[in-house]
Design a protein around this motif. Structure first.
Motif, PDB file in Angstrom:
ATOM      1  N   LYS A   1      -7.178   5.412   1.858  1.00  0.00           N
ATOM      2  CA  LYS A   1      -7.973   5.589   0.642  1.00  0.00           C
ATOM      3  C   LYS A   1      -7.437   6.783  -0.145  1.00  0.00           C
ATOM      4  O   LYS A   1      -7.063   7.799   0.422  1.00  0.00           O
ATOM      5  CB  LYS A   1      -9.435   5.806   1.009  1.00  0.00           C
ATOM      6  N   GLY A   2      -7.411   6.648  -1.445  1.00  0.00           N
ATOM      7  CA  GLY A   2      -6.962   7.724  -2.337  1.00  0.00           C
ATOM      8  C   GLY A   2      -5.775   7.293  -3.168  1.00  0.00           C
ATOM      9  O   GLY A   2      -5.054   6.364  -2.827  1.00  0.00           O
ATOM     10  N   ALA A   3      -5.586   7.978  -4.283  1.00  0.00           N
ATOM     11  CA  ALA A   3      -4.524   7.645  -5.229  1.00  0.00           C
ATOM     12  C   ALA A   3      -3.167   7.716  -4.549  1.00  0.00           C
ATOM     13  O   ALA A   3      -2.959   8.545  -3.672  1.00  0.00           O
ATOM     14  CB  ALA A   3      -4.575   8.604  -6.408  1.00  0.00           C
ATOM     15  N   PRO A   4      -2.252   6.826  -4.898  1.00  0.00           N
ATOM     16  CA  PRO A   4      -2.340   5.837  -5.970  1.00  0.00           C
ATOM     17  C   PRO A   4      -3.008   4.518  -5.576  1.00  0.00           C
ATOM     18  O   PRO A   4      -3.101   3.607  -6.394  1.00  0.00           O
ATOM     19  CB  PRO A   4      -0.881   5.596  -6.347  1.00  0.00           C
ATOM     20  N   ASN A   5      -3.455   4.388  -4.322  1.00  0.00           N
ATOM     21  CA  ASN A   5      -4.145   3.163  -3.925  1.00  0.00           C
ATOM     22  C   ASN A   5      -5.488   3.072  -4.657  1.00  0.00           C
ATOM     23  O   ASN A   5      -6.165   4.085  -4.824  1.00  0.00           O
ATOM     24  CB  ASN A   5      -4.390   3.144  -2.412  1.00  0.00           C
ATOM     25  N   PRO A   6      -5.899   1.876  -5.055  1.00  0.00           N
ATOM     26  CA  PRO A   6      -7.202   1.716  -5.707  1.00  0.00           C
ATOM     27  C   PRO A   6      -8.323   1.750  -4.665  1.00  0.00           C
ATOM     28  O   PRO A   6      -8.061   1.736  -3.456  1.00  0.00           O
ATOM     29  CB  PRO A   6      -7.093   0.323  -6.338  1.00  0.00           C
ATOM     30  N   ASP A   7      -9.548   1.767  -5.127  1.00  0.00           N
ATOM     31  CA  ASP A   7     -10.690   1.748  -4.210  1.00  0.00           C
ATOM     32  C   ASP A   7     -10.884   0.369  -3.580  1.00  0.00           C
ATOM     33  O   ASP A   7     -11.374   0.259  -2.466  1.00  0.00           O
ATOM     34  CB  ASP A   7     -11.978   2.150  -4.934  1.00  0.00           C
ATOM     35  N   ARG A   8     -10.518  -0.701  -4.334  1.00  0.00           N
ATOM     36  CA  ARG A   8     -10.710  -2.078  -3.844  1.00  0.00           C
ATOM     37  C   ARG A   8      -9.440  -2.880  -4.094  1.00  0.00           C
ATOM     38  O   ARG A   8      -8.670  -2.571  -4.999  1.00  0.00           O
ATOM     39  CB  ARG A   8     -11.872  -2.763  -4.560  1.00  0.00           C
TER      40      ARG A   8
ATOM     41  N   PHE B   1       0.827  -1.199   0.000  1.00  0.00           N
ATOM     42  CA  PHE B   1       0.000   0.000   0.000  1.00  0.00           C
ATOM     43  C   PHE B   1       0.863   1.251   0.000  1.00  0.00           C
ATOM     44  O   PHE B   1       1.930   1.291   0.612  1.00  0.00           O
ATOM     45  CB  PHE B   1      -0.908   0.046   1.235  1.00  0.00           C
ATOM     46  N   SER B   2       0.381   2.274  -0.663  1.00  0.00           N
ATOM     47  CA  SER B   2       1.011   3.588  -0.607  1.00  0.00           C
ATOM     48  C   SER B   2       0.536   4.272   0.672  1.00  0.00           C
ATOM     49  O   SER B   2      -0.667   4.388   0.904  1.00  0.00           O
ATOM     50  CB  SER B   2       0.608   4.421  -1.828  1.00  0.00           C
ATOM     51  N   LEU B   3       1.484   4.708   1.488  1.00  0.00           N
ATOM     52  CA  LEU B   3       1.138   5.332   2.766  1.00  0.00           C
ATOM     53  C   LEU B   3       1.379   6.838   2.796  1.00  0.00           C
ATOM     54  O   LEU B   3       0.962   7.509   3.724  1.00  0.00           O
ATOM     55  CB  LEU B   3       1.910   4.654   3.894  1.00  0.00           C
ATOM     56  N   HIS B   4       2.085   7.361   1.774  1.00  0.00           N
ATOM     57  CA  HIS B   4       2.343   8.794   1.685  1.00  0.00           C
ATOM     58  C   HIS B   4       2.838   9.114   0.285  1.00  0.00           C
ATOM     59  O   HIS B   4       3.124   8.215  -0.503  1.00  0.00           O
ATOM     60  CB  HIS B   4       3.363   9.237   2.757  1.00  0.00           C
ATOM     61  N   ASP B   5       2.942  10.393  -0.036  1.00  0.00           N
ATOM     62  CA  ASP B   5       3.427  10.811  -1.354  1.00  0.00           C
ATOM     63  C   ASP B   5       4.780  10.181  -1.637  1.00  0.00           C
ATOM     64  O   ASP B   5       5.656  10.125  -0.763  1.00  0.00           O
ATOM     65  CB  ASP B   5       3.566  12.335  -1.430  1.00  0.00           C
ATOM     66  N   GLY B   6       4.949   9.692  -2.854  1.00  0.00           N
ATOM     67  CA  GLY B   6       6.206   9.086  -3.256  1.00  0.00           C
ATOM     68  C   GLY B   6       6.356   7.631  -2.847  1.00  0.00           C
ATOM     69  O   GLY B   6       7.338   6.987  -3.189  1.00  0.00           O
ATOM     70  N   HIS B   7       5.409   7.112  -2.108  1.00  0.00           N
ATOM     71  CA  HIS B   7       5.420   5.719  -1.647  1.00  0.00           C
ATOM     72  C   HIS B   7       4.499   4.944  -2.586  1.00  0.00           C
ATOM     73  O   HIS B   7       3.307   5.227  -2.636  1.00  0.00           O
ATOM     74  CB  HIS B   7       4.925   5.682  -0.194  1.00  0.00           C
ATOM     75  N   PRO B   8       5.011   3.973  -3.348  1.00  0.00           N
ATOM     76  CA  PRO B   8       4.201   3.378  -4.406  1.00  0.00           C
ATOM     77  C   PRO B   8       3.161   2.372  -3.922  1.00  0.00           C
ATOM     78  O   PRO B   8       3.335   1.722  -2.891  1.00  0.00           O
ATOM     79  CB  PRO B   8       5.242   2.665  -5.272  1.00  0.00           C
TER      80      PRO B   8
END
Length: 184
Positions: free
Chosen positions: A151-158, A101-108
């Motif tokens: 929740k929120g980009a770049p993470n998907p909704d599901r 999971f992306s947890l902050h900006d720049g974290h993919p």
């Protein structure tokens, strides 16, 4: 950085630590792999062991997932890179990502089925050489919405369930040693 880590290791009586690159994606700033870490390990007389592939094999897996194609040429390049990582002195493969999971900006955000053909191939290579794979995978028992706090980009909704595919990876090559990080 190695000298500072040695000081901390000495304070806590840690004899040896395993270091590895994070699970990179293509184009990520600071991308590196085992070569840079082996240089640090060699300067510190065996205090560090190195896993490799986070900056190369992981990238190849996630590019293959995005393209939806794994052909013999890709499998050959992947195998050659894995063999080189071990020949260079790494003691296994890591950090690889099935779900990150992306947890902050720049974290993919990274998602690849744990039973993807390249993960299965890596398990075969690891078993043949009797070396471990360090796998970063959040556990998802059933398809679900992404947790509200991330929740929120770049993470998907599901996100899709991954325990069944993970079991298929484990069953594929029972001699492969897989270290599961970040259970969720």
């Amino acid at each position: 950085a190695g000298s500072m880590a040695i000081g901390i290791m000495d304070r806590f009586k840690v004899i040896r630590a395993i270091i590895m690159p994070p699970p990179f994606v293509a184009g990520k700033e600071g991308l590196h792999d085992h070569e840079e870490l082996l240089a640090v390990a060699r300067r510190h007389n065996g205090r560090f062991a190195v896993l490799g592939g986070g900056g190369s094999l992981n990238v190849m897996i996630h590019e293959a997932v995005a393209k939806g194609v794994v052909d013999d040429a890709l499998k050959a390049r992947f195998t050659a890179r894995a063999e080189k990582i071990l020949a260079d002195g790494a003691i296994g493969f890591g950090e690889m990502a099935a779900l990150h999971f992306s947890l902050h900006d720049g974290h993919p955000f990274e998602m690849a089925p744990p039973d993807h053909p390249l993960f299965l191939l890596l398990a075969e290579i690891a078993a043949r050489h009797r070396v471990p794979i360090d796998l970063h995978m959040e556990a998802v028992v059933a398809d679900r919405d992404i947790p509200q706090e991330i929740k929120g980009a770049p993470n998907p909704d599901r996100v899709a369930a991954n325990i069944g595919p993970f079991e298929r990876l484990l069953d594929h090559t029972r001699d492969a040693a897989i270290i599961w990080d970040h259970l969720g």
